[in-house]
Each structure stands twice: as C-alpha cells, then as structure tokens.
Design a protein around this motif. Structure first.
Motif, short mmCIF file in Angstrom:
data_model
loop_
_atom_site.label_atom_id
_atom_site.label_comp_id
_atom_site.label_asym_id
_atom_site.label_seq_id
_atom_site.Cartn_x
_atom_site.Cartn_y
_atom_site.Cartn_z
N LEU A 118 20.80 -22.95 -17.84
CA LEU A 118 20.91 -21.80 -16.95
C LEU A 118 22.27 -21.17 -17.22
O LEU A 118 23.30 -21.79 -17.00
N HIS A 119 22.26 -19.96 -17.77
CA HIS A 119 23.49 -19.30 -18.19
C HIS A 119 23.75 -18.09 -17.29
O HIS A 119 22.93 -17.19 -17.19
N LEU A 120 24.92 -18.08 -16.67
CA LEU A 120 25.32 -16.98 -15.79
C LEU A 120 26.73 -16.54 -16.16
O LEU A 120 27.52 -17.33 -16.68
N SER A 121 27.05 -15.29 -15.84
CA SER A 121 28.41 -14.81 -16.08
C SER A 121 28.68 -13.57 -15.24
O SER A 121 27.77 -13.01 -14.62
N ASP A 122 29.94 -13.19 -15.23
CA ASP A 122 30.39 -11.93 -14.65
C ASP A 122 30.04 -11.76 -13.18
O ASP A 122 29.57 -10.71 -12.75
N LEU A 123 30.32 -12.77 -12.40
CA LEU A 123 30.08 -12.68 -10.96
C LEU A 123 31.08 -11.73 -10.30
O LEU A 123 30.72 -10.95 -9.44
N HIS A 124 32.32 -11.80 -10.71
CA HIS A 124 33.38 -10.96 -10.13
C HIS A 124 33.39 -11.06 -8.60
O HIS A 124 33.45 -10.05 -7.89
N ASP A 167 34.57 -14.48 -15.95
CA ASP A 167 34.76 -13.46 -14.93
C ASP A 167 34.17 -13.89 -13.59
O ASP A 167 33.34 -13.22 -12.99
N LEU A 168 34.65 -15.02 -13.15
CA LEU A 168 34.21 -15.60 -11.88
C LEU A 168 34.69 -14.77 -10.70
O LEU A 168 33.91 -14.46 -9.80
N ILE A 169 35.96 -14.42 -10.68
CA ILE A 169 36.55 -13.76 -9.53
C ILE A 169 37.04 -12.37 -9.93
O ILE A 169 37.63 -12.19 -11.00
N ALA A 170 36.79 -11.38 -9.09
CA ALA A 170 37.13 -9.99 -9.39
C ALA A 170 38.61 -9.83 -9.70
O ALA A 170 39.47 -10.28 -8.95
N LYS A 171 38.86 -9.19 -10.83
CA LYS A 171 40.22 -8.82 -11.24
C LYS A 171 41.17 -10.01 -11.26
O LYS A 171 42.38 -9.85 -11.08
N GLY A 172 40.65 -11.21 -11.46
CA GLY A 172 41.50 -12.39 -11.51
C GLY A 172 42.25 -12.66 -10.22
O GLY A 172 43.26 -13.32 -10.20
N SER A 173 41.73 -12.16 -9.11
CA SER A 173 42.39 -12.30 -7.81
C SER A 173 42.04 -13.67 -7.21
O SER A 173 41.19 -13.78 -6.33
N ASN A 230 37.93 -12.74 -19.62
CA ASN A 230 39.19 -11.99 -19.65
C ASN A 230 39.74 -11.73 -18.25
O ASN A 230 40.95 -11.67 -18.07
N HIS A 231 38.90 -11.65 -17.24
CA HIS A 231 39.39 -11.44 -15.87
C HIS A 231 39.86 -12.74 -15.22
O HIS A 231 40.41 -12.72 -14.13
N ASP A 232 39.63 -13.87 -15.89
CA ASP A 232 40.04 -15.16 -15.35
C ASP A 232 41.40 -15.61 -15.87
O ASP A 232 41.90 -16.64 -15.47
N LEU A 233 41.96 -14.85 -16.78
CA LEU A 233 43.22 -15.22 -17.40
C LEU A 233 44.40 -14.54 -16.73
O LEU A 233 44.32 -13.38 -16.34
N GLU A 234 45.48 -15.27 -16.62
CA GLU A 234 46.74 -14.68 -16.18
C GLU A 234 47.51 -14.35 -17.45
O GLU A 234 48.17 -15.21 -18.04
N THR A 235 47.40 -13.10 -17.89
CA THR A 235 47.93 -12.72 -19.19
C THR A 235 49.44 -12.88 -19.28
O THR A 235 49.96 -13.06 -20.39
N ASN A 236 50.14 -12.88 -18.16
CA ASN A 236 51.58 -13.07 -18.23
C ASN A 236 51.95 -14.51 -18.55
O ASN A 236 53.11 -14.81 -18.79
#
Length: 124
Positions: free
Chosen positions: A7-13, A51-57, A91-97
C-alpha cells in the motif's frame, strides 16, 4: 509464485488548519482500505513516500495529527503492524537549513523538468 502487496501513499501534507477537510478524505481512504481487505487483499507493507506534513511545519499539533489521525488508523485499516511501515522523506519533510554543505553541493540541480530543462535547486 509468492506475491507482495504494498500500500503506497504520499503527499498527505497534513495541516492543523486544513484538517477538517483532510479528515473527510482520510476517513474515506480508511474505509476503502478496509473494503479491499474485506475482499481478501492482504497488505504486506505500507510505504509512505514523502510530504507528510504541510510545508514541513512539524509542530506538536501536526505531529499528533499525523500519528493519531493518519498512521494509527491507516495501520489498523490495513491490518499492518508498525514494523511494516516504511517512510521516505519528501522535499517538504526536510529542514534545508540543516543539510550539510557537502550534500548541498550534490543537490545543485533538480531532475529535469517536463520540457527537458534543468531547474535550479533552492539548495544552492
């Protein structure tokens, strides 16, 4: 021949601000997964690919929503234990800093765009 059912899921945000609407969709998803299971589908593992959480928040509220309102009911619906859940950050799950400078240089370009060009990375 043995089969493996994933079962493959992604991009919940997932987002505290949008969760009332997201819950409607998630509840329907869990019902669909249970319906498939009742038809004889036996899931071997669940893959969530980013992309589990919106905007990496990653606030406490959003982390709790992800755990209690997404992963727990998802695994229950699919009859999967948590050791059969595999996650890949998006990419939304990363803290790019916090990306080390060596890795940063390797991320100079993103994959080719639809028109074949190269899009400059925000990491550079």
């Amino acid at each position: 021949m043995a089969t493996l059912t994933i079962l493959h899921l992604s991009d919940l945000h997932i987002s505290e601000q949008l969760f009332a609407d997201q819950k409607v969709i998630l509840d329907a998803l869990f019902k669909d997964i249970e319906a498939e299971k009742n038809k004889g589908v036996a899931y071997d593992l669940v893959v969530f690919s980013g992309d589990l959480i919106a905007k990496g928040s990653y606030t406490d509220a959003n982390r709790n929503l992800a755990e209690n309102e997404f992963f727990a009911p998802l695994l229950k619906a699919a009859s999967i234990k948590n050791d059969r859940l595999f996650m890949v950050p998006g990419n939304h799950d990363l803290e790019t800093n916090k990306i080390p400078s060596t890795l940063n240089r390797l991320l100079k370009y993103r994959p080719a765009t639809a028109d074949g060009g190269m899009e400059r990375s925000r990491f550079s």
